[in-house]
Design a protein around this motif. Structure first.
Motif, short mmCIF file in Angstrom:
data_model
loop_
_atom_site.label_atom_id
_atom_site.label_comp_id
_atom_site.label_asym_id
_atom_site.label_seq_id
_atom_site.Cartn_x
_atom_site.Cartn_y
_atom_site.Cartn_z
N MET A 1 0.84 -1.19 0.00
CA MET A 1 0.00 0.00 0.00
C MET A 1 0.88 1.24 0.00
N ALA A 2 0.70 2.11 -0.93
CA ALA A 2 1.48 3.34 -1.02
C ALA A 2 0.89 4.38 -0.08
N GLY A 3 1.78 5.05 0.66
CA GLY A 3 1.33 6.09 1.57
C GLY A 3 1.41 7.45 0.91
N ASN A 4 1.23 8.46 1.72
CA ASN A 4 1.39 9.82 1.24
C ASN A 4 2.86 10.08 0.98
N SER A 5 3.14 11.13 0.23
CA SER A 5 4.53 11.50 -0.01
C SER A 5 4.69 13.00 0.04
N GLU A 6 5.71 13.43 0.77
CA GLU A 6 6.09 14.83 0.82
C GLU A 6 7.58 14.91 0.55
N THR A 7 8.05 16.12 0.30
CA THR A 7 9.46 16.35 -0.02
C THR A 7 10.06 17.29 1.01
N ALA A 8 11.31 17.04 1.35
CA ALA A 8 12.10 17.94 2.19
C ALA A 8 13.46 18.10 1.53
N ILE A 9 14.03 19.30 1.61
CA ILE A 9 15.37 19.55 1.07
C ILE A 9 16.21 20.17 2.18
N LEU A 10 17.29 19.46 2.54
CA LEU A 10 18.12 19.85 3.68
C LEU A 10 19.60 19.82 3.31
N GLY A 11 20.33 20.80 3.80
CA GLY A 11 21.78 20.83 3.62
C GLY A 11 22.46 20.91 4.98
N GLY A 12 23.23 19.89 5.29
CA GLY A 12 23.93 19.86 6.57
C GLY A 12 25.40 19.52 6.39
N GLY A 13 26.05 20.20 5.45
CA GLY A 13 27.44 19.88 5.15
C GLY A 13 27.51 18.95 3.96
N CYS A 14 28.49 18.07 3.97
CA CYS A 14 28.68 17.13 2.87
C CYS A 14 27.44 16.25 2.71
N PHE A 15 26.93 16.16 1.48
CA PHE A 15 25.70 15.39 1.28
C PHE A 15 25.89 13.90 1.51
N TRP A 16 27.11 13.39 1.46
CA TRP A 16 27.32 11.96 1.74
C TRP A 16 26.88 11.63 3.17
N CYS A 17 27.18 12.53 4.11
CA CYS A 17 26.82 12.30 5.52
C CYS A 17 25.30 12.34 5.70
N THR A 18 24.69 13.39 5.19
CA THR A 18 23.26 13.57 5.36
C THR A 18 22.48 12.45 4.68
N GLU A 19 22.89 12.09 3.48
CA GLU A 19 22.24 11.02 2.74
C GLU A 19 22.33 9.70 3.50
N VAL A 28 11.24 7.46 5.32
CA VAL A 28 11.90 8.13 4.20
C VAL A 28 11.94 7.13 3.06
N THR A 29 11.31 7.48 1.95
CA THR A 29 11.19 6.53 0.85
C THR A 29 12.25 6.70 -0.23
N SER A 30 12.85 7.89 -0.32
CA SER A 30 13.98 8.07 -1.24
C SER A 30 14.82 9.24 -0.78
N VAL A 31 16.11 9.16 -1.12
CA VAL A 31 17.07 10.21 -0.78
C VAL A 31 17.94 10.43 -2.01
N LEU A 61 14.65 14.62 0.12
CA LEU A 61 14.01 13.45 0.71
C LEU A 61 12.57 13.36 0.26
N GLN A 62 12.14 12.16 -0.03
CA GLN A 62 10.72 11.86 -0.17
C GLN A 62 10.37 11.08 1.09
N PHE A 63 9.30 11.49 1.75
CA PHE A 63 8.93 10.81 2.99
C PHE A 63 7.43 10.68 3.12
N ASP A 64 7.03 9.71 3.92
CA ASP A 64 5.62 9.46 4.18
C ASP A 64 5.28 10.14 5.51
N LEU A 104 9.36 24.05 1.19
CA LEU A 104 8.54 23.91 -0.01
C LEU A 104 7.11 24.37 0.20
N SER A 105 6.80 24.86 1.39
CA SER A 105 5.44 25.33 1.67
C SER A 105 5.49 26.26 2.89
N PRO A 106 4.45 27.06 3.06
CA PRO A 106 4.38 27.90 4.27
C PRO A 106 4.38 27.05 5.55
#
Length: 177
Positions: A1-19, A28-31, A61-64, A104-106
């Protein structure tokens, strides 16, 4: 069953660490590692690292939201990097390593402002995390995707990424996939 999906965009230094951390977060369904917040179209890693494009290394990030809230993602974010150092994380120095939340939104903006205010009481120095509207996201080159899992013994991964992942696993065991 597929859930809802929202997006978040975050920068916390090197993306290898955050990912590496967010790939392990339940809900979290995709990074994707990438770049945003700069002037050049379709920047390359070399251009971003040179610091001339204005882009930050970020993860998209795509997350439910039925499994994990945006607020919870931000609380993890403030745990896995130092939001008090301007344009740097450890030995990674430059505007591309800035601490930044692209909303991505208010609603995301309001939540981020609230979490930043709350985190100000946790850190000993002022939080310098930038909060800005999302801009065009450019996916990083394929070799940057899932980098830590592919190269766990590479020096940077072993000495910088792995400790951040370990810290996340200890503090958020209930959030692991």
């Amino acid at each position: 069953m597929a859930g809802n999906s929202e997006t978040a965009i975050l920068g916390g230094g090197c993306f290898w660490c955050t990912e590496a951390v967010y790939l392990e977060v339940k809900g979290v369904t995709s990074v994707e590692s990438g770049y945003t917040g700069g002037q050049a179209e379709h920047p390359t890693y070399e251009q971003v690292c040179a610091g001339t494009t204005g882009h930050a290394e970020v993860v998209r990030l795509q997350f439910d939201p039925d499994v994990i809230s945006y607020r919870d993602l931000l609380e993890i974010f403030f745990t896995i990097h130092d939001p008090t150092t301007l344009n740097r994380q450890g030995n990674d120095v430059g505007t591309q390593y800035r601490s930044v939340i692209y909303h991505l939104s208010p609603q995301q903006e309001a939540t981020a402002r609230q979490v930043i205010a709350e985190m100000a009481h946790v850190w000993d120095a002022p939080i310098v995390t930038e909060l800005a509207p999302a801009q065009t996201f450019y996916k990083a080159e394929d070799y940057h995707q899932d980098y830590f899992r592919q190269h766990p013994l590479q020096g940077y991964c072993a000495f910088v990424v792995a400790p951040k992942v370990d810290k996340f696993r200890k503090l958020y065991a209930q959030r692991l996939k």
